[in-house]
Design a protein around this motif. Structure first.
Motif, PDB file in Angstrom:
ATOM      1  N   ASP A  79      82.441  42.237  32.654  1.00 31.97           N
ATOM      2  CA  ASP A  79      83.315  41.784  33.733  1.00 31.97           C
ATOM      3  C   ASP A  79      84.515  41.008  33.184  1.00 31.97           C
ATOM      4  O   ASP A  79      85.640  41.150  33.677  1.00 31.97           O
ATOM      5  CB  ASP A  79      82.515  40.905  34.696  1.00 31.97           C
ATOM      6  CG  ASP A  79      83.373  40.273  35.766  1.00 31.97           C
ATOM      7  OD1 ASP A  79      83.805  40.998  36.676  1.00 31.97           O
ATOM      8  OD2 ASP A  79      83.639  39.058  35.692  1.00 31.97           O
ATOM      9  N   HIS A  80      84.309  40.192  32.141  1.00 27.29           N
ATOM     10  CA  HIS A  80      85.397  39.356  31.616  1.00 27.29           C
ATOM     11  C   HIS A  80      86.446  40.138  30.833  1.00 27.29           C
ATOM     12  O   HIS A  80      87.472  39.571  30.446  1.00 27.29           O
ATOM     13  CB  HIS A  80      84.818  38.218  30.769  1.00 27.29           C
ATOM     14  CG  HIS A  80      84.458  37.019  31.592  1.00 27.29           C
ATOM     15  ND1 HIS A  80      83.491  37.060  32.566  1.00 27.29           N
ATOM     16  CD2 HIS A  80      84.952  35.752  31.617  1.00 27.29           C
ATOM     17  CE1 HIS A  80      83.409  35.875  33.137  1.00 27.29           C
ATOM     18  NE2 HIS A  80      84.282  35.068  32.593  1.00 27.29           N
ATOM     19  N   ARG A  81      86.206  41.430  30.618  1.00 24.13           N
ATOM     20  CA  ARG A  81      87.251  42.243  29.993  1.00 24.13           C
ATOM     21  C   ARG A  81      88.502  42.298  30.874  1.00 24.13           C
ATOM     22  O   ARG A  81      89.614  42.497  30.375  1.00 24.13           O
ATOM     23  CB  ARG A  81      86.734  43.661  29.726  1.00 24.13           C
ATOM     24  CG  ARG A  81      85.631  43.709  28.667  1.00 24.13           C
ATOM     25  CD  ARG A  81      85.163  45.131  28.433  1.00 24.13           C
ATOM     26  NE  ARG A  81      86.238  45.948  27.909  1.00 24.13           N
ATOM     27  CZ  ARG A  81      86.465  47.206  28.288  1.00 24.13           C
ATOM     28  NH1 ARG A  81      85.710  47.783  29.194  1.00 24.13           N
ATOM     29  NH2 ARG A  81      87.460  47.883  27.753  1.00 24.13           N
ATOM     30  N   LYS A  82      88.318  42.093  32.183  1.00 21.87           N
ATOM     31  CA  LYS A  82      89.469  42.133  33.089  1.00 21.87           C
ATOM     32  C   LYS A  82      90.450  41.012  32.806  1.00 21.87           C
ATOM     33  O   LYS A  82      91.622  41.099  33.141  1.00 21.87           O
ATOM     34  CB  LYS A  82      88.998  42.057  34.542  1.00 21.87           C
ATOM     35  CG  LYS A  82      88.407  40.715  34.948  1.00 21.87           C
ATOM     36  CD  LYS A  82      87.976  40.703  36.403  1.00 21.87           C
ATOM     37  CE  LYS A  82      87.475  39.328  36.829  1.00 21.87           C
ATOM     38  NZ  LYS A  82      86.043  39.250  36.877  1.00 21.87           N
ATOM     39  N   PHE A  83      89.971  39.917  32.163  1.00 24.46           N
ATOM     40  CA  PHE A  83      90.836  38.795  31.801  1.00 24.46           C
ATOM     41  C   PHE A  83      91.458  38.968  30.416  1.00 24.46           C
ATOM     42  O   PHE A  83      92.132  38.067  29.930  1.00 24.46           O
ATOM     43  CB  PHE A  83      90.032  37.486  31.807  1.00 24.46           C
ATOM     44  CG  PHE A  83      89.540  37.069  33.162  1.00 24.46           C
ATOM     45  CD1 PHE A  83      90.429  36.834  34.202  1.00 24.46           C
ATOM     46  CD2 PHE A  83      88.188  36.897  33.401  1.00 24.46           C
ATOM     47  CE1 PHE A  83      89.979  36.436  35.452  1.00 24.46           C
ATOM     48  CE2 PHE A  83      87.722  36.499  34.646  1.00 24.46           C
ATOM     49  CZ  PHE A  83      88.620  36.273  35.675  1.00 24.46           C
ATOM     50  N   HIS A  84      91.187  40.115  29.783  1.00 25.55           N
ATOM     51  CA  HIS A  84      91.671  40.375  28.425  1.00 25.55           C
ATOM     52  C   HIS A  84      91.138  39.332  27.440  1.00 25.55           C
ATOM     53  O   HIS A  84      91.844  38.876  26.536  1.00 25.55           O
ATOM     54  CB  HIS A  84      93.201  40.417  28.382  1.00 25.55           C
ATOM     55  CG  HIS A  84      93.790  41.397  29.355  1.00 25.55           C
ATOM     56  ND1 HIS A  84      93.669  42.753  29.194  1.00 25.55           N
ATOM     57  CD2 HIS A  84      94.472  41.219  30.518  1.00 25.55           C
ATOM     58  CE1 HIS A  84      94.261  43.372  30.213  1.00 25.55           C
ATOM     59  NE2 HIS A  84      94.757  42.455  31.036  1.00 25.55           N
ATOM     60  N   VAL A  85      89.881  38.959  27.635  1.00 26.14           N
ATOM     61  CA  VAL A  85      89.240  37.988  26.749  1.00 26.14           C
ATOM     62  C   VAL A  85      88.955  38.638  25.399  1.00 26.14           C
ATOM     63  O   VAL A  85      88.415  39.739  25.324  1.00 26.14           O
ATOM     64  CB  VAL A  85      87.922  37.474  27.372  1.00 26.14           C
ATOM     65  CG1 VAL A  85      87.171  36.588  26.390  1.00 26.14           C
ATOM     66  CG2 VAL A  85      88.222  36.713  28.655  1.00 26.14           C
ATOM     67  N   GLU A  86      89.337  37.951  24.314  1.00 20.52           N
ATOM     68  CA  GLU A  86      89.093  38.417  22.955  1.00 20.52           C
ATOM     69  C   GLU A  86      87.982  37.573  22.325  1.00 20.52           C
ATOM     70  O   GLU A  86      87.727  36.443  22.759  1.00 20.52           O
ATOM     71  CB  GLU A  86      90.376  38.293  22.115  1.00 20.52           C
ATOM     72  CG  GLU A  86      91.557  39.100  22.652  1.00 20.52           C
ATOM     73  CD  GLU A  86      91.338  40.604  22.570  1.00 20.52           C
ATOM     74  OE1 GLU A  86      90.480  41.034  21.760  1.00 20.52           O
ATOM     75  OE2 GLU A  86      91.984  41.342  23.330  1.00 20.52           O
ATOM     76  N   PRO A 138      87.377  51.262  31.275  1.00 22.90           N
ATOM     77  CA  PRO A 138      88.579  50.417  31.213  1.00 22.90           C
ATOM     78  C   PRO A 138      88.234  48.982  31.623  1.00 22.90           C
ATOM     79  O   PRO A 138      87.190  48.744  32.246  1.00 22.90           O
ATOM     80  CB  PRO A 138      89.520  51.075  32.242  1.00 22.90           C
ATOM     81  CG  PRO A 138      88.615  51.811  33.175  1.00 22.90           C
ATOM     82  CD  PRO A 138      87.458  52.278  32.351  1.00 22.90           C
ATOM     83  N   PRO A 139      89.088  48.002  31.279  1.00 13.84           N
ATOM     84  CA  PRO A 139      88.819  46.608  31.684  1.00 13.84           C
ATOM     85  C   PRO A 139      88.731  46.455  33.195  1.00 13.84           C
ATOM     86  O   PRO A 139      88.028  45.592  33.703  1.00 13.84           O
ATOM     87  CB  PRO A 139      90.011  45.832  31.122  1.00 13.84           C
ATOM     88  CG  PRO A 139      90.581  46.701  30.048  1.00 13.84           C
ATOM     89  CD  PRO A 139      90.319  48.115  30.481  1.00 13.84           C
ATOM     90  N   TYR A 140      89.459  47.274  33.927  1.00  9.59           N
ATOM     91  CA  TYR A 140      89.392  47.296  35.384  1.00  9.59           C
ATOM     92  C   TYR A 140      89.894  48.655  35.867  1.00  9.59           C
ATOM     93  O   TYR A 140      90.492  49.422  35.107  1.00  9.59           O
ATOM     94  CB  TYR A 140      90.222  46.161  36.013  1.00  9.59           C
ATOM     95  CG  TYR A 140      91.648  46.095  35.533  1.00  9.59           C
ATOM     96  CD1 TYR A 140      92.626  46.985  36.008  1.00  9.59           C
ATOM     97  CD2 TYR A 140      92.053  45.142  34.602  1.00  9.59           C
ATOM     98  CE1 TYR A 140      93.926  46.931  35.565  1.00  9.59           C
ATOM     99  CE2 TYR A 140      93.356  45.076  34.149  1.00  9.59           C
ATOM    100  CZ  TYR A 140      94.286  45.981  34.637  1.00  9.59           C
ATOM    101  OH  TYR A 140      95.580  45.935  34.185  1.00  9.59           O
ATOM    102  N   ARG A 228      92.768  46.187  42.337  1.00 11.76           N
ATOM    103  CA  ARG A 228      92.060  46.393  41.075  1.00 11.76           C
ATOM    104  C   ARG A 228      90.588  46.018  41.257  1.00 11.76           C
ATOM    105  O   ARG A 228      90.272  45.009  41.905  1.00 11.76           O
ATOM    106  CB  ARG A 228      92.677  45.544  39.958  1.00 11.76           C
ATOM    107  CG  ARG A 228      94.046  46.059  39.519  1.00 11.76           C
ATOM    108  CD  ARG A 228      94.703  45.117  38.536  1.00 11.76           C
ATOM    109  NE  ARG A 228      95.963  45.657  38.050  1.00 11.76           N
ATOM    110  CZ  ARG A 228      96.905  44.942  37.431  1.00 11.76           C
ATOM    111  NH1 ARG A 228      96.688  43.650  37.217  1.00 11.76           N
ATOM    112  NH2 ARG A 228      98.013  45.507  37.028  1.00 11.76           N
ATOM    113  N   LEU A 229      89.720  46.814  40.660  1.00 14.29           N
ATOM    114  CA  LEU A 229      88.279  46.599  40.733  1.00 14.29           C
ATOM    115  C   LEU A 229      87.748  46.361  39.329  1.00 14.29           C
ATOM    116  O   LEU A 229      88.078  47.110  38.402  1.00 14.29           O
ATOM    117  CB  LEU A 229      87.576  47.826  41.338  1.00 14.29           C
ATOM    118  CG  LEU A 229      88.184  48.427  42.615  1.00 14.29           C
ATOM    119  CD1 LEU A 229      87.413  49.678  43.025  1.00 14.29           C
ATOM    120  CD2 LEU A 229      88.177  47.409  43.754  1.00 14.29           C
ATOM    121  N   ALA A 230      86.917  45.331  39.153  1.00  9.75           N
ATOM    122  CA  ALA A 230      86.332  45.032  37.842  1.00  9.75           C
ATOM    123  C   ALA A 230      84.951  45.669  37.728  1.00  9.75           C
ATOM    124  O   ALA A 230      84.485  46.360  38.631  1.00  9.75           O
ATOM    125  CB  ALA A 230      86.270  43.535  37.626  1.00  9.75           C
TER     126      ALA A 230
END
Length: 370
Positions: A79-86, A138-140, A228-230
């Motif tokens: 889920d946190h991929r939507k925030f572009h977390v590295e 995809p991230p979202y 957008r959907l996560a």
């Protein structure tokens, strides 16, 4: 992991009553030390402030259940991929978290607690990163709103279609962003149907108070808009191997995952009776009752019981849905699904415990509108 879990829970009680201040300090330290992180978060931080801390505390509380712990954190990482977390961001978050906990626990904080949070957070971060790394989606998902209907003074039902296939299970939920009106602000909503061949998804949304995303989805969104959907999360899905009858208890827009579960059951069920209890404050809030009744007329195994807690003229059950359920039964051998506000879910769980329903047969989702 038992001793680690004990230390984490014990130390959290030192700051629990100040968690709003802990969250404020946590974000302030993180943004002061790493200004580039600010762009990952929404402009309005009033609701977001407690969310990251809340997710970490939820992880701590599930640590003693290895399967649930693993599933929750891997889903959270996806889920946190939507925030572009590295990966490097996890260390920055962990450092700010420890500093906030130390500051507000004060003299009661000790080296044992400090090490427990270092170890616990390392486990949490590792599992979240593994979930994110293993995700090939995809991230979202960008999605187009196809239909939108106001069903009451503050509730809307809308249908959207993602541009890329989105796999989920009935009973799950996901985060939605409305970039046109509230960029970088995400809120959680449950899907209201089982997956369809045409990939369309229904959502039920109530706009309350300062619900920036819910307000936009209810009052401003129109067909043709993009949202957008996560990644989907949650485990409140029916067990296909069970032959027990089913009881679904929904409060307000908590009906959404219940409706998805009934939709899924309709595709294969021939032997299980399904009882849906749908509670609301008044008849205006029974926003989807006509469709539920149509489903009950179509499927002989489905019964629907609506109830109003504050509508004396309503020709049906009166009272909170958590009380109404006790007037029916017996419920000794049923699978239960409960969805609604935290207060509604808590009251319903108390009722079911009083009726001696085994907790292992109850799946639930508690959420706050807006």
């Amino acid at each position: 992991m038992g001793n680690l879990s004990r230390l984490l829970k014990e130390s959290w009680t030192l700051v629990e009553e100040q968690q709003d201040k802990v969250a404020g300090y946590f974000y302030a330290r993180m943004f002061l030390s790493n200004p580039e992180l600010r762009d990952l978060f929404p402009t309005q931080m009033d609701v977001q402030r407690a969310r990251l801390l809340g997710a970490i505390v939820t992880a701590v509380q599930t640590m003693e259940d290895p399967d649930r712990f693993e599933e929750y954190l891997q889903s959270l990482g996806r889920d946190h991929r939507k925030f572009h977390v590295e990966p490097q961001h996890y260390d920055l978050v962990g450092n700010a978290l420890l500093e906030a906990l130390r500051t507000f626990a004060g003299e009661r904080w000790n080296i044992e607690y400090d090490q427990a949070w270092r170890d616990g957070y390392a486990v949490i971060a590792k599992k979240m990163m593994a979930g994110a790394a293993a995700d090939t989606n995809p991230p979202y998902w960008n999605a187009e709103v196809l239909a939108h209907e106001r069903r009451s003074r503050d509730i809307a039902v809308f249908t959207c279609r993602p541009f890329y296939p989105l796999d989920y299970r009935a009973g799950q939920y996901l985060s939605i962003e409305v970039p046109k009106y509230q960029p970088r602000l995400w809120r959680v909503y449950s899907m209201a149907n089982a997956p369809r061949p045409d990939q369309t998804i229904d959502f039920h949304v109530r706009a309350l108070g300062a619900g920036y995303v819910s307000g936009a989805l209810v009052r401003r969104t129109r067909p043709g808009d993009l949202i957008r959907l996560a990644a989907p999360m949650g485990s409140m899905s029916p067990d296909h191997s069970s032959n027990r009858d089913v009881v679904c208890i929904a409060g307000g827009t908590g009906l959404a995952p219940v409706k998805a579960i009934v939709d899924e059951l309709s595709r294969y069920n021939r032997t299980r009776w399904v009882h849906v209890f749908f509670g609301a404050r008044d008849r205006d809030d029974l926003y989807d009752l006509a469709d539920l009744n149509a489903m009950a007329n179509k499927y002989p195994w489905l019964t629907v019981v609506p109830a109003c807690s504050d509508d004396p003229g309503f020709d049906g059950e009166q009272g909170n849905i958590s009380e109404v359920i006790a007037r029916y039964g017996p419920w000794n051998d049923h699978d239960f699904f409960v969805s609604g506000s935290p207060a509604m879910v808590k009251a319903t769980m108390r009722t079911l415990a009083g009726l001696q329903v085994p907790s292992i047969r109850i799946k639930y989702d508690a959420f706050t509108d807006g």
